[in-house]
Design a protein around this motif. Structure first.
Motif, PDB file in Angstrom:
ATOM      1  N   ASP A   1       1.293   6.835   5.757  1.00 40.27           N
ATOM      2  CA  ASP A   1       0.465   6.986   4.566  1.00 40.27           C
ATOM      3  C   ASP A   1      -0.527   5.846   4.364  1.00 40.27           C
ATOM      4  OD1 ASP A   1       1.825   9.340   3.913  1.00 40.27           O
ATOM      5  OD2 ASP A   1       3.392   8.235   2.836  1.00 40.27           O
TER       6      ASP A   1
ATOM      7  N   ASP B   1       0.813  -1.218   0.000  1.00 39.02           N
ATOM      8  CA  ASP B   1       0.000   0.000   0.000  1.00 39.02           C
ATOM      9  C   ASP B   1       0.848   1.270   0.000  1.00 39.02           C
ATOM     10  OD1 ASP B   1      -2.335  -1.565   0.146  1.00 39.02           O
ATOM     11  OD2 ASP B   1      -2.178  -1.691   2.330  1.00 39.02           O
TER      12      ASP B   1
ATOM     13  N   ASP C   1      -3.774   3.540   4.483  1.00 40.85           N
ATOM     14  CA  ASP C   1      -5.221   3.693   4.616  1.00 40.85           C
ATOM     15  C   ASP C   1      -5.653   2.756   5.751  1.00 40.85           C
ATOM     16  OD1 ASP C   1      -8.002   3.511   4.472  1.00 40.85           O
ATOM     17  OD2 ASP C   1      -8.040   3.677   2.280  1.00 40.85           O
ATOM     18  N   TRP C   2      -5.732   3.319   6.954  1.00 40.23           N
ATOM     19  CA  TRP C   2      -5.941   2.512   8.147  1.00 40.23           C
ATOM     20  C   TRP C   2      -7.277   1.786   8.135  1.00 40.23           C
ATOM     21  CZ3 TRP C   2      -1.854   1.509  10.933  1.00 40.23           C
ATOM     22  CH2 TRP C   2      -0.783   2.424  10.899  1.00 40.23           C
TER      23      TRP C   2
END
Length: 201
Positions: free
Chosen positions: A111, A79, A113-114
């Motif tokens: 950076d 990611d 996307d949790w």
């Protein structure tokens, strides 16, 4: 009841995309397999990344099983588009090293996307639980996936909250009523001990 053994891969080589295991990591994987050979493993799953598949390989040989490769078990490094470097080998002048030293694990991958990562981790484990309605399942994956899933089980706000050892084992169980419970975190006895096995008469 179904028990998942969430296993972090062994130490990989550094500085490349999708690295395999280093010589040390191969030794770690062999020790793990020898340790788990004395447990009744009913199924084996692996992340598609080389470091996970190579960690699963000794378990495959000892159990006679072939790991099911599940894409949702992959780590976050796809990611963020950078070569993988083991955290222990990151230079001290790198802000990520300071984040690890200070326990700010989420700052290691700012950076990411949790929400998407959490959803993927939960989806992976739910898929395995649903496919294996009983028994013990070895799941060779990654530190981030393990962190995030266990944080979700515990209801923790921080998704990265501990630093799993290479080939460490963390156990979660789905009870007959469907509740997921944490049984252990970061087992590493196989790296320093031999397992006592009762002699067969």
């Amino acid at each position: 009841m179904t028990e998942l053994l969430l296993i972090r891969h062994g130490l990989p080589t550094s500085g490349v995309f999708d690295p395999g295991l280093s010589p040390e990591g191969t030794i770690q994987a062999e020790r793990l397999a020898a340790w788990l050979a004395h447990e009744d493993i009913d199924a084996l799953y692996s992340s598609p990344f080389r470091r996970a598949r190579e960690t699963a390989a000794p378990l495959e040989r000892l159990t006679g099983m072939t790991a099911t490769v599940l894409d949702d078990l992959r780590e976050w490094d796809t990611d963020v588009s950078q070569p993988y470097t083991p955290p222990e080998q990151i230079g001290t002048d790198d802000p990520r090293a300071a984040a690890l030293t200070e326990g700010r694990y989420e700052d290691f991958v700012p950076d990411l996307d949790w929400d998407a990562f959490r959803a993927r981790a939960v989806r992976a484990m739910t898929t395995i639980f649903d496919a294996q309605p009983g028994g013990r399942v070895a799941v060779v994956c990654h530190g981030g996936i393990t962190n995030t899933y266990l944080a979700t089980v515990l209801g923790l706000p921080a998704m990265f909250w501990f630093h799993p050892g290479y080939t460490s084992v963390s156990r979660v169980r789905r009870m007959p009523g469907g509740r997921i419970v944490l049984h252990s975190v970061n087992e590493t006895a196989h790296m320093t001990a031999e397992r006592a096995v009762d002699a067969v008469a």
